[in-house]
Design an enzyme around this catalytic site. Structure first.
Site, PDB file in Angstrom:
ATOM      1  N   ASP A 170      34.585  39.711  40.776  1.00  0.00           N
ATOM      2  CA  ASP A 170      34.166  40.197  39.469  1.00  0.00           C
ATOM      3  C   ASP A 170      32.785  40.835  39.568  1.00  0.00           C
ATOM      4  OD1 ASP A 170      32.259  38.002  39.475  1.00  0.00           O
ATOM      5  OD2 ASP A 170      34.004  36.745  39.113  1.00  0.00           O
ATOM      6  N   GLU A 209      41.561  36.088  46.079  1.00  0.00           N
ATOM      7  CA  GLU A 209      40.159  36.311  45.723  1.00  0.00           C
ATOM      8  C   GLU A 209      39.257  35.544  46.677  1.00  0.00           C
ATOM      9  OE1 GLU A 209      37.403  36.849  41.790  1.00  0.00           O
ATOM     10  OE2 GLU A 209      39.025  35.398  41.688  1.00  0.00           O
TER      11      GLU A 209
END
Length: 526
Positions: free
Chosen positions: A85, A497
């Protein structure tokens, strides 16, 4: 005619064994561990926020977050994006720096031998430079935020420093183009956050040890901040997410703040040699859970195993004889964790996949693996240098066996696993190509200068089946499930991720492995 049926049967058995365990016989060389070390450090450059330096090696990244803190009248430019992110999470960022620093404290010489010492210090300093900015007053630490896509099933999570995760989650946009909110909040006397204050204190204290010789002025500055933050966190006690409801539900500290206060007190003791900090860990050992919590995970939220290992190793200091009884209790709990990783407890062992990977939970399990492997390595070296063995409920264990378990976890990460896949991006011939990462999954700003909006990013690149256009070298992804299965899909963020706190423990671990394959040495801390 000679009967070869027995030989053929043996060959058939060995063939089937090899086919079912194709990873059983692989062995990595010192050069390969050195390559893994280099790549792990390179990953941190891909996670940088702020104005990138002239010696930036990850060329597909560019400056970002240059207005962070402007609305609040404070300079919050810099630091690290924690994962895929564009938000800067304070709690895990501080733990990342603590673990990077611990790796250098233990294995700095090995990093020098591998030619990566300077890069390790650069990775640490990028974080500590930012922490200095976030701590403008003794009882103020800028810390805020939330990121909904980080919610984990049964897993601890925590708020970020800068950036609004609610908006960031719905926006697939490289950091250079960010249009999402960069709101920041602070903890102070009215809104305490002993957990994040304690972890940031630990990070700066550990880093002060790293820079003590090469940059003593900077080291002293870090130590001053660490002591102020510890005093702030101890005097004004409270959990961050209990006070700021804006962040409730995003990265809350499930273990509370007491482990961070113990953790930071021990790092401050190592950095200052002041009895006050050790006495703090001793006097609060029972009430804060240091000698009562017997657990089987170590993470950016739950620090008890790390506290217990550090306290155990203080037994070798003669001057701590007066604290021997309590330090022995710390040691008992530390060895419960170590024995659990070795499957040597009668109860409460760490689960394993069929392929031998330590398995804590399905979401980003590799963070627990890398942390465990590092603690196993440090503790095995401590036992080796002090001539001791580990006494588990299921038998006595030599230091080399502990280290072998740490090595097996590192080797699994690098490709010795049923998938034949390296979970360290860029290492070996086969690794994840669709990492859940906004910057890596969209074209580089230097090649695609046109602005990429939130919706455009999702429509064009998030769901695209092709590999990412940019390689997130050195990233340790979340890893396989409990059956050693892994799906390389960008939307499968529980597995694809990567996070900074996944890779941080690997730096020290790979340095040790690189050295161990070359020569035997005394692995006492520097």
């Amino acid at each position: 005619m000679k009967d070869n049926s027995r030989n053929w049967s043996l060959a058939f058995i060995l063939f089937n064994f090899a086919m079912n365990l194709p990873f059983a016989f692989s062995e990595f060389t010192s050069k390969q561990y050195g390559d893994a070390l280099s790549k792990s450090l390179l990953y941190f450059e891909a996670q940088r926020s702020g104005h990138l330096p002239h010696n930036q090696r990850v060329s597909w990244r560019y400056h970002s977050g240059l207005l962070d803190g402007l609305d609040q009248g404070v300079d919050l430019v810099g630091g690290y994006y924690d994962a895929g992110d564009n938000v800067k999470f304070g709690f895990p960022m501080a733990f990342t720096v603590t673990m990077l620093s611990w790796g250098v404290v233990e294995y700095g010489r090995e990093m020098m031998a591998a030619g990566e010492y300077d890069h390790a210090l650069e990775a640490i300093k990028w974080g500590t430079d930012y922490f200095i900015k976030t701590h403008p007053q003794p009882n103020v630490l800028w810390a805020q935020g939330f990121d909904s896509h980080h919610l984990q099933e049964g897993s601890p999570i925590y708020p970020p420093l800068v950036g609004d995760g609610n908006t960031d989650h719905y926006c697939w946009q490289r950091p250079e183009d960010m249009t999402t909110s960069r709101q920041a909040y602070k903890v102070d006397e009215s809104n305490p956050g002993s957990d994040i204050a304690g972890e940031t204190a630990a990070a700066m204290a550990a880093a002060s040890l790293v820079f003590r010789t090469t940059n003593p002025t900077y080291s002293n500055m870090l130590l001053d901040h660490a002591q102020q933050l510890f005093e702030f966190g101890d005097k004004y006690r409270g959990k961050y997410d209990d006070r700021l409801k804006e962040v409730e539900g995003y990265y809350p500290s499930w273990s509370g703040y007491k482990d961070e206060l113990l953790w930071s007190s021990l790092w401050l003791y190592k950095a200052t040699n002041k009895d006050y900090y050790l006495d703090y860990a001793i006097n609060n050992a029972v009430s804060f859970g240091g000698v009562t919590w017997a657990i089987n995970e170590f993470s950016w939220d739950i620090k008890y195993a790390g506290v217990q290992v550090i306290a155990s190793m203080l037994l070798r200091e003669e001057k701590n004889g007066k604290h021997k009884q309590m330090l022995e209790q710390y040691r008992s709990k530390a060895e419960h964790y170590i024995c659990g990783c070795l499957n040597k407890n009668k109860l409460n062992n760490v689960k394993r996949t069929p392929g031998g990977l330590l398995y804590t939970r399905r979401w980003n399990n590799m963070q627990y693996v890398s942390n465990a492997a590092f603690l196993l390595t440090v503790y095995s070296d401590y036992l080796q240098t002090t001539g001791q063995t580990l006494k588990c409920p299921q038998g006595e264990v030599e230091p080399q066996e502990i280290f072998s378990q740490a090595k097996s976890q590192a080797d699994y990460i690098l490709g010795t696993n049923p998938m034949g896949l390296s979970y360290l991006v860029g290492f070996g011939p086969k690794y994840p190509l669709r990492v859940h990462h906004r910057g890596a999954a969209t074209p580089s700003y230097k090649e695609w200068v046109e602005f990429i909006g939130c919706t455009e990013g999702y429509n064009k690149w998030y769901g695209h089946p092709n590999p990412n256009p940019n390689l997130l070298t050195g990233a340790l992804v979340g890893g396989p499930n409990g059956e050693d299965e892994f799906i390389d899909k960008r939307s499968n963020y529980a597995q694809t991720e990567a996070c900074t706190y996944n890779s941080a423990p690997l730096v020290g671990l790979f340095a040790r492995l690189h050295s161990s394959m070359n020569y035997s040495t005394n692995y006492a801390s520097i």
